[in-house]
Design an enzyme around this catalytic site. Structure first.
Site, PDB file in Angstrom:
ATOM      1  N   SER A 135      31.503  51.236  83.631  1.00 33.20           N
ATOM      2  CA  SER A 135      30.782  50.481  84.662  1.00 33.20           C
ATOM      3  C   SER A 135      31.627  49.359  85.252  1.00 33.20           C
ATOM      4  CB  SER A 135      29.537  49.860  84.022  1.00 33.20           C
ATOM      5  OG  SER A 135      28.992  48.868  84.854  1.00 33.20           O
ATOM      6  N   GLU A 137      30.505  46.660  85.828  1.00 32.96           N
ATOM      7  CA  GLU A 137      30.043  45.455  85.126  1.00 32.96           C
ATOM      8  C   GLU A 137      31.123  44.966  84.138  1.00 32.96           C
ATOM      9  OE1 GLU A 137      27.173  43.922  85.865  1.00 32.96           O
ATOM     10  OE2 GLU A 137      26.973  42.569  84.161  1.00 32.96           O
ATOM     11  N   TYR A 159      25.761  43.858  77.823  1.00 29.27           N
ATOM     12  CA  TYR A 159      25.883  45.220  78.384  1.00 29.27           C
ATOM     13  C   TYR A 159      27.329  45.508  78.770  1.00 29.27           C
ATOM     14  CZ  TYR A 159      25.646  48.928  81.932  1.00 29.27           C
ATOM     15  OH  TYR A 159      25.878  50.070  82.664  1.00 29.27           O
TER      16      TYR A 159
HETATM   17  P1  NAP Z   1      19.167  55.175  83.785  1.00 31.09           P
HETATM   18  O1  NAP Z   1      18.431  55.735  84.947  1.00 31.09           O
HETATM   19  O2  NAP Z   1      18.713  53.894  83.186  1.00 31.09           O
HETATM   20  O3  NAP Z   1      19.162  56.294  82.628  1.00 31.09           O
HETATM   21  C1  NAP Z   1      19.560  55.997  81.320  1.00 31.09           C
HETATM   22  C2  NAP Z   1      19.372  57.233  80.464  1.00 31.09           C
HETATM   23  O4  NAP Z   1      19.814  56.932  79.131  1.00 31.09           O
HETATM   24  C3  NAP Z   1      17.929  57.732  80.341  1.00 31.09           C
HETATM   25  O5  NAP Z   1      17.916  59.128  80.497  1.00 31.09           O
HETATM   26  C4  NAP Z   1      17.542  57.362  78.916  1.00 31.09           C
HETATM   27  O6  NAP Z   1      16.653  58.285  78.357  1.00 31.09           O
HETATM   28  C5  NAP Z   1      18.899  57.517  78.220  1.00 31.09           C
HETATM   29  N1  NAP Z   1      18.947  56.851  76.928  1.00 31.09           N
HETATM   30  C6  NAP Z   1      18.637  55.558  76.637  1.00 31.09           C
HETATM   31  N2  NAP Z   1      18.767  55.337  75.319  1.00 31.09           N
HETATM   32  C7  NAP Z   1      19.174  56.502  74.749  1.00 31.09           C
HETATM   33  C8  NAP Z   1      19.464  56.910  73.417  1.00 31.09           C
HETATM   34  N3  NAP Z   1      19.335  56.081  72.375  1.00 31.09           N
HETATM   35  N4  NAP Z   1      19.858  58.179  73.214  1.00 31.09           N
HETATM   36  C9  NAP Z   1      19.956  59.055  74.248  1.00 31.09           C
HETATM   37  N5  NAP Z   1      19.685  58.730  75.523  1.00 31.09           N
HETATM   38  C10 NAP Z   1      19.292  57.461  75.775  1.00 31.09           C
HETATM   39  O7  NAP Z   1      20.725  55.004  84.132  1.00 31.09           O
HETATM   40  P2  NAP Z   1      21.575  55.641  85.338  1.00 31.09           P
HETATM   41  O8  NAP Z   1      21.490  54.741  86.512  1.00 31.09           O
HETATM   42  O9  NAP Z   1      21.248  57.070  85.461  1.00 31.09           O
HETATM   43  O10 NAP Z   1      23.059  55.458  84.765  1.00 31.09           O
HETATM   44  C11 NAP Z   1      23.678  56.478  83.982  1.00 31.09           C
HETATM   45  C12 NAP Z   1      24.808  55.870  83.170  1.00 31.09           C
HETATM   46  O11 NAP Z   1      25.769  55.306  84.045  1.00 31.09           O
HETATM   47  C13 NAP Z   1      24.411  54.752  82.224  1.00 31.09           C
HETATM   48  O12 NAP Z   1      25.248  54.856  81.092  1.00 31.09           O
HETATM   49  C14 NAP Z   1      24.740  53.486  82.978  1.00 31.09           C
HETATM   50  O13 NAP Z   1      24.986  52.430  82.086  1.00 31.09           O
HETATM   51  C15 NAP Z   1      25.986  53.931  83.724  1.00 31.09           C
HETATM   52  N6  NAP Z   1      26.239  53.276  84.997  1.00 31.09           N
HETATM   53  C16 NAP Z   1      25.298  53.251  85.955  1.00 31.09           C
HETATM   54  C17 NAP Z   1      25.572  52.691  87.183  1.00 31.09           C
HETATM   55  C18 NAP Z   1      24.535  52.649  88.288  1.00 31.09           C
HETATM   56  O14 NAP Z   1      24.715  51.884  89.235  1.00 31.09           O
HETATM   57  N7  NAP Z   1      23.492  53.459  88.229  1.00 31.09           N
HETATM   58  C19 NAP Z   1      26.836  52.151  87.437  1.00 31.09           C
HETATM   59  C20 NAP Z   1      27.800  52.203  86.429  1.00 31.09           C
HETATM   60  C21 NAP Z   1      27.498  52.792  85.220  1.00 31.09           C
HETATM   61  P3  NAP Z   1      15.104  57.965  77.957  1.00 31.09           P
HETATM   62  O15 NAP Z   1      14.277  58.735  78.940  1.00 31.09           O
HETATM   63  O16 NAP Z   1      15.014  58.521  76.586  1.00 31.09           O
HETATM   64  O17 NAP Z   1      14.917  56.487  78.025  1.00 31.09           O
HETATM   65  N1  GDD Z   2      17.354  43.550  88.849  1.00 28.11           N
HETATM   66  C1  GDD Z   2      17.269  42.484  89.641  1.00 28.11           C
HETATM   67  N2  GDD Z   2      16.044  41.948  89.930  1.00 28.11           N
HETATM   68  N3  GDD Z   2      18.409  41.952  90.138  1.00 28.11           N
HETATM   69  C2  GDD Z   2      18.301  40.901  90.979  1.00 28.11           C
HETATM   70  C3  GDD Z   2      17.072  40.323  91.304  1.00 28.11           C
HETATM   71  C4  GDD Z   2      15.881  40.871  90.749  1.00 28.11           C
HETATM   72  O1  GDD Z   2      14.766  40.436  90.990  1.00 28.11           O
HETATM   73  N4  GDD Z   2      17.300  39.307  92.166  1.00 28.11           N
HETATM   74  C5  GDD Z   2      18.621  39.226  92.364  1.00 28.11           C
HETATM   75  N5  GDD Z   2      19.233  40.189  91.628  1.00 28.11           N
HETATM   76  C6  GDD Z   2      20.698  40.388  91.540  1.00 28.11           C
HETATM   77  C7  GDD Z   2      21.215  40.378  90.103  1.00 28.11           C
HETATM   78  O2  GDD Z   2      21.349  39.023  89.641  1.00 28.11           O
HETATM   79  C8  GDD Z   2      22.531  41.113  90.279  1.00 28.11           C
HETATM   80  O3  GDD Z   2      23.538  40.201  90.671  1.00 28.11           O
HETATM   81  C9  GDD Z   2      22.262  42.072  91.437  1.00 28.11           C
HETATM   82  O4  GDD Z   2      21.025  41.675  92.019  1.00 28.11           O
HETATM   83  C10 GDD Z   2      22.186  43.535  91.025  1.00 28.11           C
HETATM   84  O5  GDD Z   2      21.284  43.666  89.961  1.00 28.11           O
HETATM   85  P1  GDD Z   2      20.812  45.103  89.413  1.00 28.11           P
HETATM   86  O6  GDD Z   2      20.288  45.934  90.508  1.00 28.11           O
HETATM   87  O7  GDD Z   2      19.910  44.840  88.250  1.00 28.11           O
HETATM   88  O8  GDD Z   2      22.183  45.800  88.975  1.00 28.11           O
HETATM   89  P2  GDD Z   2      23.423  45.275  88.107  1.00 28.11           P
HETATM   90  O9  GDD Z   2      24.558  45.055  89.048  1.00 28.11           O
HETATM   91  O10 GDD Z   2      23.045  44.183  87.196  1.00 28.11           O
HETATM   92  O11 GDD Z   2      23.725  46.531  87.177  1.00 28.11           O
HETATM   93  C11 GDD Z   2      23.717  47.869  87.703  1.00 28.11           C
HETATM   94  O12 GDD Z   2      25.028  48.214  88.120  1.00 28.11           O
HETATM   95  C12 GDD Z   2      26.008  48.250  87.071  1.00 28.11           C
HETATM   96  C13 GDD Z   2      27.344  48.610  87.718  1.00 28.11           C
HETATM   97  O13 GDD Z   2      27.948  47.453  88.207  1.00 28.11           O
HETATM   98  C14 GDD Z   2      23.196  48.793  86.591  1.00 28.11           C
HETATM   99  O14 GDD Z   2      23.023  50.085  87.129  1.00 28.11           O
HETATM  100  C15 GDD Z   2      24.198  48.880  85.453  1.00 28.11           C
HETATM  101  O15 GDD Z   2      23.757  49.869  84.521  1.00 28.11           O
HETATM  102  C16 GDD Z   2      25.569  49.271  86.029  1.00 28.11           C
HETATM  103  O16 GDD Z   2      26.512  49.392  85.009  1.00 28.11           O
END
Ligand code: NAP
Ligand code: GDD
Length: 344
Positions: A135, A137, A159
């Site tokens: 990520s 992050e 995280y």
């Molecule tokens: P998401 O919608 O929150 O999905 C997370 C998944 O992880 C769910 O299917 C959840 O299953 C599963 N999970 C949680 N705990 C588990 C456990 N103990 N064993 C097996 N499975 C488990 O996340 P996403 O947005 O699809 O992201 C996919 C991956 O990419 C994550 O690793 C996230 O950290 C990473 N990532 C996401 C982003 C982004 O912007 N979306 C960016 C960078 C990296 P349950 O139904 O069982 O809860």
């Molecule tokens: N969630 C949330 N809710 N975020 C808020 C809010 C609110 O009400 N108001 C402002 N924000 C700001 C957060 O402080 C952060 O800076 C930004 O919006 C994005 O927040 P999120 O959408 O929660 O995403 P994230 O950047 O913290 O994390 C996501 O992206 C990562 C990759 O950079 C997640 O998908 C992570 O799993 C992923 O790794």
């Protein structure tokens, strides 16, 4: 031979898009399901009738060994995680167990089932290939902008720290054992399937609910945070491409465009025909203990070596999500009206 893929995190946003993509490429796809009655399993099963499931949990080594043994995959995609950053300050140990140790357990499951370097049979060159969902992050308090594969990590949340462990252990298993194990350092990616706790979906759903009279105000934290947001459907293509290279390597995936949370609010509220300033309330409770202020990807290596390009820009993404949520909220209202009228 039909290729086989195992996806952890199948019930999440990326799991569903990746499964659709791999099925369209002719793969047999298995999703790892945790829990005895995971309510999200039926939702993803309804989306894709060809999908198979196997039980397992990233907290449980034996279950991962059993899953890899059952599926005999060519490719394993580890998308499972607790992905909501604020939760990692409240349950740091759990997040570390799943997001960090879960990566180690999955790598070990591959080695236990298929040998030292992931080869399926002694003397076989066909290795199980492993993708880790790293990520942006991890860049946290970013040392430079934009960030690329060589930018130093400075994670700002438990995280991010756990993801950095997952990243390095994946690279270490590649270097130590010759495994085909890679990490995609993905920047934020969104879609109508995004969880409602993440800011883009919270905004698109909030705008739709306010427009349709279901909600009055939208409470948000830091509007100045800047992210490089793309469309999830584009990003899962990059995951697959990373496992098709001759040599394994890590890649940064993002659009290269920066937008603030305020921009996201403005676009979504404009789309539904409202002035955001009449409805958005800043709530200090939603500001994080340590913020990641700015993220922006330099994906030039990914574009050059994988031939990957995003197809949707941020304004179109926010409008698509707001439109989808208008339909979603209207359907919920119709359902509620029918319930009230005693039709269902
Ligand atoms: P998401 O919608 O929150 O999905 C997370 C998944 O992880 C769910 O299917 C959840 O299953 C599963 N999970 C949680 N705990 C588990 C456990 N103990 N064993 C097996 N499975 C488990 O996340 P996403 O947005 O699809 O992201 C996919 C991956 O990419 C994550 O690793 C996230 O950290 C990473 N990532 C996401 C982003 C982004 O912007 N979306 C960016 C960078 C990296 P349950 O139904 O069982 O809860
Ligand atoms: N969630 C949330 N809710 N975020 C808020 C809010 C609110 O009400 N108001 C402002 N924000 C700001 C957060 O402080 C952060 O800076 C930004 O919006 C994005 O927040 P999120 O959408 O929660 O995403 P994230 O950047 O913290 O994390 C996501 O992206 C990562 C990759 O950079 C997640 O998908 C992570 O799993 C992923 O790794």
């Amino acid at each position: 031979m039909t290729r086989r893929a195992l996806i952890t995190g199948i019930t999440g946003q990326d799991g569903s898009y990746l499964a659709e993509h791999l099925l369209s490429q002719g793969y047999q796809v298995w999703g790892l399901i945790r829990g005895q009655a995971n309510p999200r399993k039926s939702r993803v099963a309804r989306m894709m009738s060809e999908l198979s499931f196997v039980d397992g949990d990233l907290m449980d080594q034996a279950s991962l060994v059993s899953a890899v043994e059952t599926v005999q995959p060519d490719e394993v995609y580890n998308l499972g995680a607790i992905s909501f950053v604020p939760m990692s300050w409240q349950q740091a140990e759990l997040v570390t167990e799943i997001n960090a140790m879960g990566v180690l357990r999955t790598l070990e499951a591959i080695r236990i089932v298929s040998g030292h370097n992931g080869s399926r049979h002694a003397g076989s060159s066909g290795q199980i290939r492993f993708y880790q969902a790293s990520s942006s992050e991890m860049f946290g308090k970013a040392a430079e902008t934009p960030q690329n594969e060589n930018t130093t990590f400075h994670p700002r949340s438990p995280y991010g720290v756990a993801k950095a462990y997952g990243h390095f252990i994946t690279r270490n298993y590649r270097e130590s054992f010759g495994m085909y194990a890679v990490s995609g350092i993905l920047f934020n990616h969104e879609s109508p399937r995004r969880g409602a706790e993440f800011v883009t979906r919270k905004i698109s759903l909030g705008a739709a609910r306010i427009k349709l009279g279901v909600q009055e105000k939208l409470h948000l934290g830091n509007l100045d945070a800047v992210r490089d947001w793309g469309f999830a459907g584009d990003y899962v293509r990059a995951m697959h491409l990373m496992l098709q290279r001759e040599e394994p390597g890590d890649y940064v995936v993002g659009t290269g465009a920066m937008h603030s949370v305020r921009d996201a609010v403005r676009i979504a509220f404009d789309h539904v025909g409202l002035d955001w300033q009449d409805h958005v309330v800043i709530d200090p409770e939603l500001v994080r203990p340590a913020e990641v202020e700015i993220l922006c990807a330099d994906s030039s290596r990914t574009r050059a070596e994988l031939g990957w390009e995003p197809t949707m820009d941020f304004p179109e993404l926010m409008r698509t999500m707001a439109e989808s949520d208008l339909e979603h909220v209207a359907r919920e209202q119709q359902y509620a009206d029918l319930l009230l009228a005693g039709v269902w």
